[in-house]
Design an enzyme around this catalytic site. Sequence first.
Site, PDB file in Angstrom:
ATOM      1  N   ASN A 117      19.991  11.363  52.313  1.00 50.84           N
ATOM      2  CA  ASN A 117      20.782  10.140  51.690  1.00 50.84           C
ATOM      3  C   ASN A 117      20.187   9.391  52.578  1.00 50.84           C
ATOM      4  O   ASN A 117      20.154   9.179  54.323  1.00 50.84           O
ATOM      5  CB  ASN A 117      22.151  10.495  51.915  1.00 50.84           C
ATOM      6  CG  ASN A 117      23.136   9.135  51.523  1.00 50.84           C
ATOM      7  OD1 ASN A 117      22.129   8.520  51.203  1.00 50.84           O
ATOM      8  ND2 ASN A 117      23.880  10.000  50.454  1.00 50.84           N
ATOM      9  N   CYS A 168      25.664   2.697  49.672  1.00 52.91           N
ATOM     10  CA  CYS A 168      24.937   4.181  48.839  1.00 52.91           C
ATOM     11  C   CYS A 168      25.109   3.282  47.667  1.00 52.91           C
ATOM     12  O   CYS A 168      24.048   3.413  46.864  1.00 52.91           O
ATOM     13  CB  CYS A 168      25.591   5.243  48.290  1.00 52.91           C
ATOM     14  SG  CYS A 168      25.308   6.157  50.617  1.00 52.91           S
ATOM     15  N   HIS A 185      21.166   7.523  43.024  1.00 49.34           N
ATOM     16  CA  HIS A 185      21.319   8.144  44.369  1.00 49.34           C
ATOM     17  C   HIS A 185      21.581   9.162  44.769  1.00 49.34           C
ATOM     18  O   HIS A 185      22.163  10.315  44.178  1.00 49.34           O
ATOM     19  CB  HIS A 185      22.549   7.097  44.872  1.00 49.34           C
ATOM     20  CG  HIS A 185      23.240   7.869  45.916  1.00 49.34           C
ATOM     21  ND1 HIS A 185      22.144   6.837  46.850  1.00 49.34           N
ATOM     22  CD2 HIS A 185      24.126   7.865  46.988  1.00 49.34           C
ATOM     23  CE1 HIS A 185      22.498   7.172  48.290  1.00 49.34           C
ATOM     24  NE2 HIS A 185      23.818   7.767  48.119  1.00 49.34           N
TER      25      HIS A 185
HETATM   26  O1  UT7 Z   1      25.973   8.744  49.566  1.00 47.00           O
HETATM   27  C1  UT7 Z   1      27.433   8.532  49.632  1.00 47.00           C
HETATM   28  C2  UT7 Z   1      28.236   9.355  49.397  1.00 47.00           C
HETATM   29  N1  UT7 Z   1      28.543  10.593  49.953  1.00 47.00           N
HETATM   30  C3  UT7 Z   1      28.308  11.761  49.120  1.00 47.00           C
HETATM   31  O2  UT7 Z   1      28.048  11.823  47.631  1.00 47.00           O
HETATM   32  C4  UT7 Z   1      28.990  13.025  49.108  1.00 47.00           C
HETATM   33  C5  UT7 Z   1      29.496  14.240  48.905  1.00 47.00           C
HETATM   34  N2  UT7 Z   1      30.387  15.127  49.170  1.00 47.00           N
HETATM   35  C6  UT7 Z   1      28.995  16.382  49.683  1.00 47.00           C
HETATM   36  O3  UT7 Z   1      27.602  16.268  49.429  1.00 47.00           O
HETATM   37  C7  UT7 Z   1      29.540  17.244  50.423  1.00 47.00           C
HETATM   38  O4  UT7 Z   1      31.047  17.533  50.115  1.00 47.00           O
HETATM   39  C8  UT7 Z   1      28.979  18.352  51.280  1.00 47.00           C
HETATM   40  C9  UT7 Z   1      27.143  18.580  51.457  1.00 47.00           C
HETATM   41  C10 UT7 Z   1      28.816  17.192  52.677  1.00 47.00           C
HETATM   42  C11 UT7 Z   1      29.802  19.048  51.770  1.00 47.00           C
HETATM   43  O5  UT7 Z   1      29.298  20.400  51.202  1.00 47.00           O
HETATM   44  P1  UT7 Z   1      30.825  20.935  50.547  1.00 47.00           P
HETATM   45  O6  UT7 Z   1      30.225  21.913  49.365  1.00 47.00           O
HETATM   46  O7  UT7 Z   1      32.011  19.700  50.222  1.00 47.00           O
HETATM   47  O8  UT7 Z   1      30.983  21.870  51.832  1.00 47.00           O
HETATM   48  P2  UT7 Z   1      32.664  21.363  52.079  1.00 47.00           P
HETATM   49  O9  UT7 Z   1      33.048  20.672  53.254  1.00 47.00           O
HETATM   50  O10 UT7 Z   1      34.094  21.994  51.549  1.00 47.00           O
HETATM   51  O11 UT7 Z   1      32.347  22.959  53.638  1.00 47.00           O
HETATM   52  C12 UT7 Z   1      32.075  24.168  52.928  1.00 47.00           C
HETATM   53  C13 UT7 Z   1      32.022  25.208  53.824  1.00 47.00           C
HETATM   54  C14 UT7 Z   1      32.968  24.913  54.697  1.00 47.00           C
HETATM   55  O12 UT7 Z   1      33.640  26.282  55.653  1.00 47.00           O
HETATM   56  P3  UT7 Z   1      34.635  26.692  55.399  1.00 47.00           P
HETATM   57  O13 UT7 Z   1      35.761  26.316  55.780  1.00 47.00           O
HETATM   58  O14 UT7 Z   1      34.566  27.558  53.559  1.00 47.00           O
HETATM   59  O15 UT7 Z   1      34.330  28.709  56.366  1.00 47.00           O
HETATM   60  C15 UT7 Z   1      32.279  24.304  56.252  1.00 47.00           C
HETATM   61  O16 UT7 Z   1      33.198  24.494  57.466  1.00 47.00           O
HETATM   62  O17 UT7 Z   1      30.403  24.997  54.716  1.00 47.00           O
HETATM   63  C16 UT7 Z   1      30.750  24.466  56.142  1.00 47.00           C
HETATM   64  N3  UT7 Z   1      30.302  23.793  56.299  1.00 47.00           N
HETATM   65  C17 UT7 Z   1      28.615  24.226  56.711  1.00 47.00           C
HETATM   66  N4  UT7 Z   1      27.677  24.945  57.078  1.00 47.00           N
HETATM   67  C18 UT7 Z   1      26.630  25.420  57.462  1.00 47.00           C
HETATM   68  C19 UT7 Z   1      29.934  22.518  56.408  1.00 47.00           C
HETATM   69  N5  UT7 Z   1      29.235  21.527  56.863  1.00 47.00           N
HETATM   70  C20 UT7 Z   1      28.195  22.676  57.316  1.00 47.00           C
HETATM   71  C21 UT7 Z   1      27.137  23.030  57.700  1.00 47.00           C
HETATM   72  N6  UT7 Z   1      26.566  23.967  58.058  1.00 47.00           N
HETATM   73  N7  UT7 Z   1      26.267  21.498  58.075  1.00 47.00           N
END
Ligand code: UT7
Length: 330
Positions: free
Chosen positions: A285, A114, A255
């Site tokens: 992204n 990225c 980004h």
């Molecule tokens: O570009 C390169 C660098 N990359 C980044 O900067 C990305 C950085 N990370 C992020 O943007 C975020 O971490 C994500 C968007 C990938 C995920 O968001 P989050 O708020 O960190 O969610 P999480 O991974 O902590 O998941 C929260 C909950 C989980 O459920 P439980 O364990 O709380 O029951 C996940 O299983 O959301 C669930 N979850 C989803 N639910 C619906 C994860 N993905 C999804 C989904 N739809 N697609």
Amino acid sequence: MALNATITAIGTYIPEKVLTNQDLEKMVDTNNEWIRTRTGIQERRIASNGQATSHMSVDAIKEMLDEYDVDPETIDTIIVSTVTPDMFFPSTACLIQEGIGATNAWGFDLSAACSGFVFGLETATQFIQSGRSKRILLVGADTMSSITNYEDRNTCILFGDGAGVVLVEPTENSEYGILDSLVYCDGSGADYLNMPAGGSLNPATHETVEQGMHYLYQDGRTVFKFAVNGMANVSVEILERNNLTGDDVDFFIPHQANKRIIDAAAKKMNLAPEKVVINIDKYANTTAATIPLGLHEIVKSGQLNQGDLIVFATFGAGFTWGATLLRWGQ
Ligand code: UT7
């Protein structure tokens, strides 16, 4: 006289096919509300079968060459920032050189995920300042759909395809162009965002394919924590070391990985919301393409004026991160 490098032309390409959050609801266990509120994404563009990174890039470049009336034979250097090259070798830069008829150019690919566009701009700037290059084509392009597992809801909602290109040339006006740049990497982040197989560590076998090791892997929560701090800190650092504040900035083009990461950086810079360029809602992204896509939008809409101060900032796999301070014009 010391030469500054500046951006003199820009072009972009995005594929026609739109993949909406509602489409993804039918493919994996997710929902529009979650995607929108957690990431800011509403839809993304997906390349067609057989459409590779070089093809999107050539379309973006041809648009730019036409619009700015640039002869491809006058380009001397091609830098292609991508983590989704058409093939490991030859470089996508070679394929693009052939595709646009840049018969006098040499070139190479640059792998910084990225951060590819910011790293590429730093590289191009140094070639211009040394006097070795006069007309550089810098491409930021990724076909993320080619390494995305559309059965993994953790990652498939996040990415899209696109390409952007800028022409980097010298200017003798030291007030314009790339005024400063910061680039960092920290390989201790490698485990959290990577593509495990297909390289020399895990060459392709039936097992690597069956285990989905040729897809992008991300520990989203960990990357989020590093990205929030990394992008905000580097954005503030580039302002502070140039004795600037958010008030001096006309446009912040970050980004586009997550709207929450962008908001945190803009807040730390004390930026008014209208200065922040956001297109994650439309394109998600696109890795190395997000910043040129954002820049082209404010060029096309006529919002960007000669003399405007722009900050680019990024964070990505590696980890890699950085920022560029640019005064628009030549
Ligand atoms: O570009 C390169 C660098 N990359 C980044 O900067 C990305 C950085 N990370 C992020 O943007 C975020 O971490 C994500 C968007 C990938 C995920 O968001 P989050 O708020 O960190 O969610 P999480 O991974 O902590 O998941 C929260 C909950 C989980 O459920 P439980 O364990 O709380 O029951 C996940 O299983 O959301 C669930 N979850 C989803 N639910 C619906 C994860 N993905 C999804 C989904 N739809 N697609």
